[in-house]
Scaffold this motif. Structure first.
Motif, PDB file in Angstrom:
ATOM      1  N   ARG A 101       0.840  -1.193   0.000  1.00  9.74           N
ATOM      2  CA  ARG A 101       0.000   0.000   0.000  1.00  9.74           C
ATOM      3  C   ARG A 101       0.879   1.248   0.000  1.00  9.74           C
ATOM      4  O   ARG A 101       1.686   1.447   0.914  1.00  9.74           O
ATOM      5  CB  ARG A 101      -0.887   0.018   1.248  1.00  9.74           C
ATOM      6  CG  ARG A 101      -1.859  -1.142   1.315  1.00  9.74           C
ATOM      7  CD  ARG A 101      -2.968  -0.983   0.316  1.00  9.74           C
ATOM      8  NE  ARG A 101      -3.955  -2.050   0.424  1.00  9.74           N
ATOM      9  CZ  ARG A 101      -5.034  -2.136  -0.319  1.00  9.74           C
ATOM     10  NH1 ARG A 101      -5.241  -1.229  -1.255  1.00  9.74           N
ATOM     11  NH2 ARG A 101      -5.878  -3.127  -0.170  1.00  9.74           N
ATOM     12  N   PRO A 102       0.751   2.087  -1.026  1.00 10.83           N
ATOM     13  CA  PRO A 102       1.530   3.330  -1.004  1.00 10.83           C
ATOM     14  C   PRO A 102       1.170   4.154   0.231  1.00 10.83           C
ATOM     15  O   PRO A 102      -0.004   4.353   0.532  1.00 10.83           O
ATOM     16  CB  PRO A 102       1.095   4.041  -2.287  1.00 10.83           C
ATOM     17  CG  PRO A 102       0.534   2.962  -3.161  1.00 10.83           C
ATOM     18  CD  PRO A 102      -0.084   1.966  -2.227  1.00 10.83           C
ATOM     19  N   ARG A 128       2.788  11.241  -5.663  1.00  6.34           N
ATOM     20  CA  ARG A 128       2.230  10.273  -6.606  1.00  6.34           C
ATOM     21  C   ARG A 128       0.854  10.751  -7.068  1.00  6.34           C
ATOM     22  O   ARG A 128       0.142  11.429  -6.344  1.00  6.34           O
ATOM     23  CB  ARG A 128       2.091   8.898  -5.922  1.00  6.34           C
ATOM     24  CG  ARG A 128       3.405   8.221  -5.570  1.00  6.34           C
ATOM     25  CD  ARG A 128       3.151   6.859  -4.951  1.00  6.34           C
ATOM     26  NE  ARG A 128       2.361   6.957  -3.733  1.00  6.34           N
ATOM     27  CZ  ARG A 128       2.879   7.086  -2.518  1.00  6.34           C
ATOM     28  NH1 ARG A 128       4.182   7.145  -2.361  1.00  6.34           N
ATOM     29  NH2 ARG A 128       2.099   7.160  -1.461  1.00  6.34           N
ATOM     30  N   TYR A 191       3.140   2.130  -9.954  1.00  8.48           N
ATOM     31  CA  TYR A 191       2.206   1.781  -8.886  1.00  8.48           C
ATOM     32  C   TYR A 191       0.915   1.203  -9.484  1.00  8.48           C
ATOM     33  O   TYR A 191      -0.156   1.802  -9.389  1.00  8.48           O
ATOM     34  CB  TYR A 191       1.894   3.002  -8.023  1.00  8.48           C
ATOM     35  CG  TYR A 191       3.103   3.554  -7.327  1.00  8.48           C
ATOM     36  CD1 TYR A 191       3.614   2.953  -6.179  1.00  8.48           C
ATOM     37  CD2 TYR A 191       3.773   4.660  -7.841  1.00  8.48           C
ATOM     38  CE1 TYR A 191       4.741   3.443  -5.557  1.00  8.48           C
ATOM     39  CE2 TYR A 191       4.910   5.157  -7.212  1.00  8.48           C
ATOM     40  CZ  TYR A 191       5.392   4.542  -6.076  1.00  8.48           C
ATOM     41  OH  TYR A 191       6.513   5.028  -5.462  1.00  8.48           O
ATOM     42  N   ASP A 194      -2.211   0.793  -7.092  1.00  3.51           N
ATOM     43  CA  ASP A 194      -2.663   1.947  -6.311  1.00  3.51           C
ATOM     44  C   ASP A 194      -4.130   2.228  -6.649  1.00  3.51           C
ATOM     45  O   ASP A 194      -4.435   2.734  -7.732  1.00  3.51           O
ATOM     46  CB  ASP A 194      -1.802   3.163  -6.640  1.00  3.51           C
ATOM     47  CG  ASP A 194      -2.151   4.373  -5.788  1.00  3.51           C
ATOM     48  OD1 ASP A 194      -3.180   4.343  -5.093  1.00  3.51           O
ATOM     49  OD2 ASP A 194      -1.395   5.358  -5.821  1.00  3.51           O
TER      50      ASP A 194
END
Length: 277
Positions: A101-102, A128, A191, A194
């Motif tokens: 998980r970012p 991001r 990502y 995401d």
């Protein structure tokens, strides 16, 4: 018997999910080509998941079980949400591997102080998904009042489309948009899991045909330097150079600095804008 039922259900689930995917979003050209099945083919899923076509076919046909790492790769390729991902692992009878998980990005105090000290240099920080996570007063005066925008909507790519003032700010708005989307496309590859980035792309694609057209072109660009002409509502036309610096604490934080050539009319107008704050 129960295992056979779950294996068949797993295969049906995989087929249904791959049928929903747009091949062009995976770089698969479809214009002028007849495809017998909707969505992705088995071979295209297998290639994206870095497994053999035979292996994937056996999984989908219920003739072979998949390891947890392979299931995680398939969940990524098929762009499964949290519920679908959990269901996939349950059908396979495997413990779920949690996707990374970012973490939420914040501008640290030393960086914010440095931004605030740049009294005559507009600056802001992109995270991001082009989230605007920090800025100084002159950066807000130059671009838009970031603090007045709800945090969930404070993404630069969204503002370029949704804020009419942003459309009129840039002399070459189409070029700015194309570059921003190409940069976001690169972020999406870094990502792919995401969910927030996926949501932003889906919403903008649905709301703005211009975004959808450029997004499906699959152009990719990094962030570096350049020059832009802006039509500012207070001080008029500005020709500014921009430079991107990466934060040492978090390389995914991109510091955007705007400067004008010394002695230029743009430099004079930029100082005038700073003095008005």
């Amino acid at each position: 018997m129960a295992m056979d039922v779950r294996a068949r259900e797993l295969g049906d689930f995989l087929r249904a999910r791959r049928a929903e995917l747009d091949p062009e979003s995976f770089g698969v050209p479809t214009a002028g080509r007849a495809r017998r099945v909707p969505g992705l083919r088995r071979g295209e899923v297998a290639e994206a998941a870095a497994i053999s076509v035979e292996y994937y076919t056996r999984i989908e046909q219920g003739r072979m079980s998949a390891s947890a790492p392979v299931l995680a790769d398939l969940a990524r390729v098929l762009r499964l949400g949290d519920e679908d991902r959990a269901y996939l692992f349950e059908l396979a009878g495997k413990p779920e591997i949690e996707p990374p998980r970012p973490r939420r990005q914040v501008v640290q105090a030393p960086l914010q102080r440095a931004l605030d000290d740049l009294a005559t240099t507009p600056a802001f920080v992109l995270g991001r998904r082009t989230d605007v996570i920090g800025w100084n007063r002159l950066g807000a005066a130059l671009i838009t009042d970031f603090g007045a925008i709800p945090e969930q909507d404070r993404t630069f790519i969204r503002l370029l489309f949704a804020d009419p003032a942003m459309r009129s700010l840039y002399a070459d708005w189409p070029g700015v948009v194309e570059l921003a989307i190409a940069q976001l496309r690169r972020d999406s590859a870094r990502y792919p899991d995401d969910p927030e980035l996926t949501r932003i792309v889906s919403e903008l694609s649905a709301q703005f045909p211009e975004f959808a057209d450029i997004w499906t072109a699959h152009e990719v660009a990094g962030r570096g330097t350049g020059s832009k002409t802006l039509y500012h509502p207070v001080v008029g036309e500005l020709t500014l150079d921009w430079e991107i610096l990466a934060s040492a604490m978090d390389p995914d934080q991109q510091i955007v600095l705007w400067t004008a050539a010394p002695g230029s009319e743009s430099a004079t107008r930029l100082r005038r804008l700073a003095a008005a704050l």
